[in-house]
Design an enzyme around this catalytic site. Structure first.
Site, PDB file in Angstrom:
ATOM      1  N   SER A 107      15.638  36.121  34.027  1.00  0.00           N
ATOM      2  CA  SER A 107      16.382  37.367  34.274  1.00  0.00           C
ATOM      3  C   SER A 107      17.153  37.217  35.796  1.00  0.00           C
ATOM      4  O   SER A 107      16.624  36.845  36.819  1.00  0.00           O
ATOM      5  CB  SER A 107      15.102  38.311  34.628  1.00  0.00           C
ATOM      6  OG  SER A 107      15.504  39.713  35.358  1.00  0.00           O
ATOM      7  N   GLY A 108      18.233  37.912  35.737  1.00  0.00           N
ATOM      8  CA  GLY A 108      18.953  37.891  36.908  1.00  0.00           C
ATOM      9  C   GLY A 108      20.022  36.613  36.924  1.00  0.00           C
ATOM     10  O   GLY A 108      20.732  36.464  37.940  1.00  0.00           O
ATOM     11  N   THR A 112      23.797  39.145  30.971  1.00  0.00           N
ATOM     12  CA  THR A 112      24.649  40.069  30.685  1.00  0.00           C
ATOM     13  C   THR A 112      25.961  40.171  31.390  1.00  0.00           C
ATOM     14  O   THR A 112      26.947  40.413  30.458  1.00  0.00           O
ATOM     15  CB  THR A 112      23.674  41.266  31.236  1.00  0.00           C
ATOM     16  OG1 THR A 112      22.259  41.486  30.775  1.00  0.00           O
ATOM     17  CG2 THR A 112      24.335  42.678  30.890  1.00  0.00           C
ATOM     18  N   ASN A 157      16.587  41.622  39.702  1.00  0.00           N
ATOM     19  CA  ASN A 157      17.956  42.129  39.282  1.00  0.00           C
ATOM     20  C   ASN A 157      18.142  43.841  39.216  1.00  0.00           C
ATOM     21  O   ASN A 157      17.490  44.298  38.677  1.00  0.00           O
ATOM     22  CB  ASN A 157      18.227  41.622  37.737  1.00  0.00           C
ATOM     23  CG  ASN A 157      19.574  41.716  36.967  1.00  0.00           C
ATOM     24  OD1 ASN A 157      20.323  42.466  37.824  1.00  0.00           O
ATOM     25  ND2 ASN A 157      19.769  41.268  35.995  1.00  0.00           N
ATOM     26  N   SER A 160      18.599  44.734  35.162  1.00  0.00           N
ATOM     27  CA  SER A 160      17.889  43.875  34.484  1.00  0.00           C
ATOM     28  C   SER A 160      17.719  44.450  33.125  1.00  0.00           C
ATOM     29  O   SER A 160      17.555  45.440  32.957  1.00  0.00           O
ATOM     30  CB  SER A 160      16.594  43.520  34.962  1.00  0.00           C
ATOM     31  OG  SER A 160      15.991  42.630  34.260  1.00  0.00           O
ATOM     32  N   SER A 161      18.484  43.684  32.104  1.00  0.00           N
ATOM     33  CA  SER A 161      18.367  44.029  30.853  1.00  0.00           C
ATOM     34  C   SER A 161      16.643  44.027  30.326  1.00  0.00           C
ATOM     35  O   SER A 161      16.127  42.940  30.221  1.00  0.00           O
ATOM     36  CB  SER A 161      19.117  43.265  29.778  1.00  0.00           C
ATOM     37  OG  SER A 161      20.298  42.863  30.283  1.00  0.00           O
ATOM     38  N   GLY A 384      15.308  35.169  29.046  1.00  0.00           N
ATOM     39  CA  GLY A 384      15.069  33.445  29.148  1.00  0.00           C
ATOM     40  C   GLY A 384      13.461  33.667  29.378  1.00  0.00           C
ATOM     41  O   GLY A 384      12.690  34.571  29.516  1.00  0.00           O
ATOM     42  N   GLU A 386       9.814  33.059  31.023  1.00  0.00           N
ATOM     43  CA  GLU A 386       9.465  33.688  32.049  1.00  0.00           C
ATOM     44  C   GLU A 386       8.237  33.213  32.420  1.00  0.00           C
ATOM     45  O   GLU A 386       7.217  33.128  31.567  1.00  0.00           O
ATOM     46  CB  GLU A 386       9.367  35.077  31.782  1.00  0.00           C
ATOM     47  CG  GLU A 386      10.709  36.006  32.200  1.00  0.00           C
ATOM     48  CD  GLU A 386      10.484  37.427  32.051  1.00  0.00           C
ATOM     49  OE1 GLU A 386       9.308  38.122  31.766  1.00  0.00           O
ATOM     50  OE2 GLU A 386      11.646  38.114  32.112  1.00  0.00           O
TER      51      GLU A 386
HETATM   52  N1  LIG Z   1      29.781  35.641  37.120  1.00  0.00           N
HETATM   53  C1  LIG Z   1      29.290  36.637  37.926  1.00  0.00           C
HETATM   54  N2  LIG Z   1      29.995  36.864  39.096  1.00  0.00           N
HETATM   55  C2  LIG Z   1      29.362  37.521  40.123  1.00  0.00           C
HETATM   56  N3  LIG Z   1      28.324  38.223  40.012  1.00  0.00           N
HETATM   57  C3  LIG Z   1      27.403  37.807  38.966  1.00  0.00           C
HETATM   58  C4  LIG Z   1      27.849  37.118  37.893  1.00  0.00           C
HETATM   59  N4  LIG Z   1      26.883  37.142  37.213  1.00  0.00           N
HETATM   60  C5  LIG Z   1      25.846  37.560  37.503  1.00  0.00           C
HETATM   61  N5  LIG Z   1      26.420  38.192  38.871  1.00  0.00           N
HETATM   62  C6  LIG Z   1      25.331  39.154  39.551  1.00  0.00           C
HETATM   63  O1  LIG Z   1      23.984  39.100  39.140  1.00  0.00           O
HETATM   64  C7  LIG Z   1      23.441  40.174  38.728  1.00  0.00           C
HETATM   65  C8  LIG Z   1      22.532  39.905  37.755  1.00  0.00           C
HETATM   66  O2  LIG Z   1      23.265  39.322  36.526  1.00  0.00           O
HETATM   67  P1  LIG Z   1      22.789  39.992  35.199  1.00  0.00           P
HETATM   68  O3  LIG Z   1      24.057  39.325  34.118  1.00  0.00           O
HETATM   69  O4  LIG Z   1      22.619  41.288  34.993  1.00  0.00           O
HETATM   70  O5  LIG Z   1      21.475  39.226  34.844  1.00  0.00           O
HETATM   71  P2  LIG Z   1      20.677  38.922  33.820  1.00  0.00           P
HETATM   72  O6  LIG Z   1      21.467  39.536  32.315  1.00  0.00           O
HETATM   73  O7  LIG Z   1      20.698  37.336  33.521  1.00  0.00           O
HETATM   74  O8  LIG Z   1      19.385  39.443  34.017  1.00  0.00           O
HETATM   75  C9  LIG Z   1      24.485  41.221  38.339  1.00  0.00           C
HETATM   76  O9  LIG Z   1      24.285  42.611  38.532  1.00  0.00           O
HETATM   77  C10 LIG Z   1      25.585  40.824  39.384  1.00  0.00           C
HETATM   78  O10 LIG Z   1      25.696  41.353  40.570  1.00  0.00           O
HETATM   79 MG   LIG Z   2      20.389  40.985  31.608  1.00  0.00          MG
END
Ligand SMILES: Nc1ncnc2c1ncn2[C@@H]1O[C@H](COP(=O)(O)OP(=O)(O)O)[C@@H](O)[C@H]1O
Ligand SMILES: [Mg+2]
Length: 1038
Positions: A107-108, A112, A157, A160-161, A384, A386
């Site tokens: 997560s984070g 996404t 996050n 977070s999804s 992923g 956890e």
């Molecule tokens: N490629 C990126 N560039 C800039 N910031 C990112 C990037 N990927 C993630 N982030 C930051 O990290 C945070 C969490 O990403 P997210 O994709 O929601 O994580 P996950 O889906 O893996 O939990 C996003 O809200 C953003 O602020």
């Molecule tokens: Mg996500």
């Protein structure tokens, strides 16, 4: 990889395959760190992309970047999520097969975000028709809606999804995105009713409160303050500054209208959302019998209103439970705790099913209605692996999911790698990798797996508890190598495992799960009573979610665990039929901070994402493989045989090439379509050589190009010069033509003028005359006579004869005038004398012309030459001239030297001191000379002069001078007589003598037989005057 090779020294390696110590985990982390510190968040392992969350905007997702990656060979550019997307897209288009991109990570870690970037990439770079723009927009806009309902803030996050998402993007045969389909997995419903400290409920609740229109809120019976709602305030961060709910509300409500949501849909949907909030605020109290009551039914009424049920029915359903005993139904009251459970279960069920409805609704809006064949690219954004301090049922499911995905990876990558060697006919030693099928089986095997055991515990009659479940596990899978409990573990393990816990040795590491809540969560029980209420709801969405058929179906619905297992296996079926691409997301630190890289945390993720394993397999055989065509294309410049073109089969070209650059047999293998290179260093050496040759090539290409440009320029200039010359020549020719025409006219006029030159002035000859006149005058300048003697004159044309004559006269006059002015007094006198001479002798006497040049002297005798006595005798008269002469006697003609002296009055013939004769001028009758060139002169005296005996015969060297002087002194006209042949003279008065003149062989003067004086003039001596005089003088001297 080619791009990687170029940049490898700058920021680590762009592809881990090129890492020297490929088995060393810390080298792996080092490389990631090095690149991360330079903001290079992407690195490849072959075709797998490792992405490290930068937690900051890097400016690498703009349209320029998208265009850069569009249609470029995967390895040509630095690693990027766009490269993965583009690669999948291009393969899909060219091979017309389906693909998926699996994005995993904790997560984070940025899953996404990565999936959104890919979606945007397709939206921007794929071809598009106007009619299909709607589909594209819906694909893009489905995201904020899903995120609003399925994402929440967690400590890791802010967005977070809380569900797994698989999204198919459908493309038509032209590669235009035309539709999509979404499958969601295991939404975290428990969040609706409970959030840990620092967490929030799903975004939509906060967005509605913050952004919803006042009327809407009033209609829903809601207040703006989230703290008023129990379901929103437990995490103590309802008002999160890092999330802009109001703005997001705007985005979401815009998206709703784009994806076909009607006003009724929205009313129902927000009615449900509001009812969940109201539900959360329902409080239960215990009455005297220990049964639950609701003291304040205010919230109940709102829920009833919003869900379209009767409040009393709802109230009963929340505080009572229908039991089925044999054939009849018994209603028994619930304790307040059970009422809370029922309430929460209702909230979760309502939200959970609404979420599913929402996904379906979105799907129907994304669905492409035409039935042509589509190809798809699937995006799997799923939680992923956890591991928390306390891991429950959710983590169990999530980690199971990751085991399954790892299994897929094993099947698709590790096995595929080996299969590739087989296909290519390459010998290789199979490498050992851990196949996690054994763990998957442990969890999912029918009747024997953990999920089956859990299901059994849930349905078996009798008091089943989480503990009994644990015992069952110990009993049934206790011997499994990947399973452990406190009881089964040795003394060392005991301390680390609690009484209610079991431990699984996942492929990524061991995780201890606490069985508390496993049964309840697996059951996900919603009391029948409540279900009935919901089935009768007038809310359109709920009616779709809770079907009456469900009530009638007496069979138990599958448990959560089984449902999840089934959905996973269908997911895997979906994935297995497609070509995979992988993105592994890594979180660099726990604090969502940019530029912080926690080695430990990263190492941990590397481990459970199985990256080392992946790399090992990638490297075990050969570090690098490339299709012959591509390899040849890149390195062909290194071998003269293959540069610039190789026309044979690429495989042979590669063979020739590597032989030329000296690959050793153990360094490479040639497959059927690919070359396999064992060591990175071999490739690096090749790359270095290429780098070196590139510069030379560039120089050569530049030189050729410059040469080409130069030549082009030269040709252009030459053409320009030619044109210029042509024009110039043309201009010159025209000028010449004009000149000639002019000349012809002039000549014609000239000729005409010439022909008419003698006519009186008329238009035909006017110009000619002017010309001739001018020409003559101008010409005359150079031919003007320079002195008076110059008689030349430019011959004038006929018409100018008069003028010329005048001019000539004027000129002469002018010359004369000039000459006269220049003449001195002496010279004038001299000239006057010469004039006199001329008057006397010109044309009469030979030798005159010669004498002209001889200047007259004042006198031929100095005073010293004259005897002083003589001087004294004639002192009264001024001597004008004196000259030595020879006197011939009148009779015997004897020659005697004498001096002839002329004064004003008389001429004297003097012999030394004696004046022999004085002849007064008044007595002079004249002087005679001959016409020959002799120098004889006869002075005739008047016969009346009695003082004279007769005429005087003299021979004078300066005859012209002497006669002239005499004539001038005498001042008589016709004084001198020039005779021819002979002359008469008086010997004495009355007696005449004759002097004969003739030319003869000898110059002499003598008395001839007749007694005449004969003067013979030698013809040839005529012009030698002075010699004559000598000869003449001689007889006298004699
Ligand atoms: N490629 C990126 N560039 C800039 N910031 C990112 C990037 N990927 C993630 N982030 C930051 O990290 C945070 C969490 O990403 P997210 O994709 O929601 O994580 P996950 O889906 O893996 O939990 C996003 O809200 C953003 O602020
Ligand atoms: Mg996500």
């Amino acid at each position: 990889m080619e791009g990687t090779l170029t940049a490898r020294d700058k920021v680590g390696v762009q592809d881990f395959v090129l890492l020297d110590e490929h088995t060393n985990e810390s080298a792996f982390v080092d490389n990631l760190r090095k690149r991360f510190s330079e903001n290079l968040i992407y690195t490849y392992i072959g075709t797998l992309l490792v992405s490290v969350n930068p937690y900051q905007e890097l400016g690498i997702y703009n349209v320029n970047q998208m265009e850069l990656y569009q249609g470029v060979n995967f390895f040509e550019l630095p690693p990027h999520v766009y490269a993965i997307a583009d690669n999948a897209y291009r393969l899909m288009c060219s091979e017309l097969n389906n693909h998926f991109i699996l994005i995993s990570g904790e997560s984070g870690a940025g899953k996404t975000e990565a999936s959104k970037k890919i979606l945007q990439y397709f939206a921007v770079t794929c071809p598009m028709t106007e009619s299909l723009q709607v589909a594209r927009d819906r694909l893009l806009l489905s995201n904020p809606v899903l995120e609003a309902f399925g994402n929440a803030k967690t400590p890791r996050n802010d967005n977070s999804s809380r569900f797994g998402k698989y999204m198919d993007i459908q493309f038509d045969f032209q590669g235009i995105p035309v539709g999509g389909h979404i499958i969601s997995y295991l939404i975290e419903k428990s969040r609706v009713v409970h959030q840990n400290r620092g967490e929030r409920n799903f975004h939509i609740f906060y967005q509605l409160l913050a952004g919803g229109e006042a009327e809407r809120l009033a209609y829903l019976g809601l207040e703006r303050d989230p703290l008023l709602y129990k379901y929103l305030s437990q995490g103590r961060c309802a008002k999160e500054t890092s999330v802009n709910d109001k703005n997001n509300w705007k985005t979401v409500s815009d998206a709703f209208s784009a994806i076909d949501f009607t006003e009724a849909d929205l009313e129902n949907l927000f009615g449900i959302i509001a009812s969940v909030l109201h539900l959360g605020n329902i409080c239960f109290e215990e009455d005297k019998q220990g049964c639950a009551t609701v003291p304040d039914t205010h919230e109940i009424k709102w829920v009833a209103k919003l869900l379209g049920v009767y409040p009393s029915v709802l109230l009963e359903a929340l505080t009572h439970r229908k039991m089925e005993a044999k054939a009849e139904e018994v209603i028994c009251p619930l304790t307040p705790e059970l009422s809370v459970y029922a309430r929460d279960a209702m909230a979760k069920a309502v939200y959970g099913r609404t979420f599913t409805w929402l996904v379906d609704k979105i799907n129907s809006s994304l669905a492409n209605k035409d039935f042509t064949k589509k190809t798809v690219i699937g995006l799997l954004d799923i939680y992923g692996f956890e591991v928390f301090d306390k891991n429950g049922f959710e983590q169990f499911c999530i980690n199971y999911c990751n085991e399954k995905l790892q299994q897929l990876l094993v099947e698709r990558t590790l096995k595929a790698e080996q299969a590739e060697y087989e296909v290519e006919g390459i010998e290789w030693e199979p490498i050992q990798y851990f196949n996690n099928k054994i763990i998957c089986d442990l969890v999912e095997e029918r009747h024997r797996g953990i999920i089956s055991i859990l299901d059994e515990e849930c349905i078996r009659p009798g008091p089943a508890t989480d503990l009994s479940f644990l015992e069952k596990l110990e009993e049934k899978v206790g011997k499994h190598a990947h399973f452990e409990t406190r009881k089964l573990a040795g003394p060392r393990g005991r301390k680390r495992i609690g009484w209610m816990e079991f431990r699984l040795l996942h492929y990524a590491g061991e995780v201890t799960y606490c069985t508390n809540g496993f049964l309840a969560k697996n059951n996900d029980l919603l009391y029948r009573h409540l279900k009935e209420v919901l089935c009768r709801s007038r809310n359109g969405i709920l009616r779709e979610c809770f079907l009456v058929a469900e009530l009638e179906n007496r069979r138990r619905s599958p448990t959560v665990g089984t449902q999840f297992k089934n959905s996973l296996s269908s997911l895997l079926e979906i994935l297995i039929s497609k070509e995979p691409s992988y993105i592994r997301c890594i979180k660099p630190n726990e604090w969502k901070e940019p530029s912080k890289f926690d080695d430990c945390l990263v190492q941990h993720q590397i481990k459970y994402l199985g990256l080392m394993e992946h790399l090992r397999v990638r490297r075990a055989g050969f570090a690098y493989r490339r299709r012959y065509e591509h390899f040849l294309q890149r390195y062909k410049s290194l071998c003269p045989d293959t540069w610039p073109h190789w026309h044979g089969p690429p495989g042979e070209g590669v063979e020739r090439l590597i032989k030329y650059i000296g690959y050793k047999p153990e360094e490479y293998k040639l497959g059927k379509t690919k070359i396999f290179i064992r060591f990175p260093r071999t490739l690096f050496a090749t790359e270095d050589a290429f780098e070196f040759s590139k510069h030379q090539l560039v120089a050569r290409i530049q030189a050729t190009y410059k040469g080409c440009l130069g030549r082009r320029d030269y040709v252009k200039k030459r053409q320009a010069a030619t044109r210029l010359e042509a024009h110039w020549r043309g201009a010159l020719a025209r000028k010449e033509l004009k000149r000639r025409k002019w000349a012809v006219q002039i000549i014609r006029r000239f000729i005409k003028g010439f022909m008419h030159r003698d006519r009186p002035p008329c238009p035909d000859n006017e110009e000619f005359i002017v010309f001739v006149r001018k020409n003559y005058i101008l010409n005359l300048r150079y031919h003007v006579p320079k002195n008076v003697l110059d008689k030349s004159w430019l011959k004038p044309p006929g018409i100018l004869e008069n003028a010329s004559g005048l001019l000539r006269k004027m000129c002469m006059r002018n010359l004369v005038r000039k000459y006269c002015r220049g003449v001195t007094a002496e010279r004038k006198a001299l000239m006057q004398q010469k004039v006199v001479t001329s008057e006397i002798f010109r044309g009469k006497k030979e030798g005159y012309a010669e004498s002209l040049n001889q200047a007259f002297a004042d006198s031929r005798l100095d005073e010293g030459d004259i005897n002083p006595k003589v001087l004294q005798l004639i002192s009264s008269e001024k001597i004008q001239y004196g000259v030595p002469v020879i006197k011939y006697d009148r009779k015997g003609f004897k020659a005697r030297p004498r001096q002839l002296i002329l004064t004003q009055k008389a001429a004297y013939v003097v012999e030394l001191a004696k004046i022999k004769q004085r002849i007064e001028y008044s007595m002079l009758k004249g002087v005679s000379t001959s016409g020959l060139s002799d120098r004889l002169l006869v002075i005739h005296v008047s016969p009346e002069d009695n003082r004279q005996k007769g005429d005087t015969i003299l021979l004078c060297e300066h005859i012209f001078e002497a006669v002239t002087k005499l004539a001038m002194l005498v001042k008589k006209e016709n004084f001198v007589n020039v005779v021819k042949g002979s002359l008469q003279f008086y010997i004495s008065p009355g007696k005449e003598g004759t002097i004969v003149f003739h030319t003869g062989p000898e110059e002499q003067i003598y008395k001839d037989k007749n007694g005449q004086l004969t003067v013979e003039k030698c013809q040839h001596l005529l012009d030698k005057g002075h010699r004559r005089s000598n000869q003449v003088a001689r007889p006298a001297e004699a």
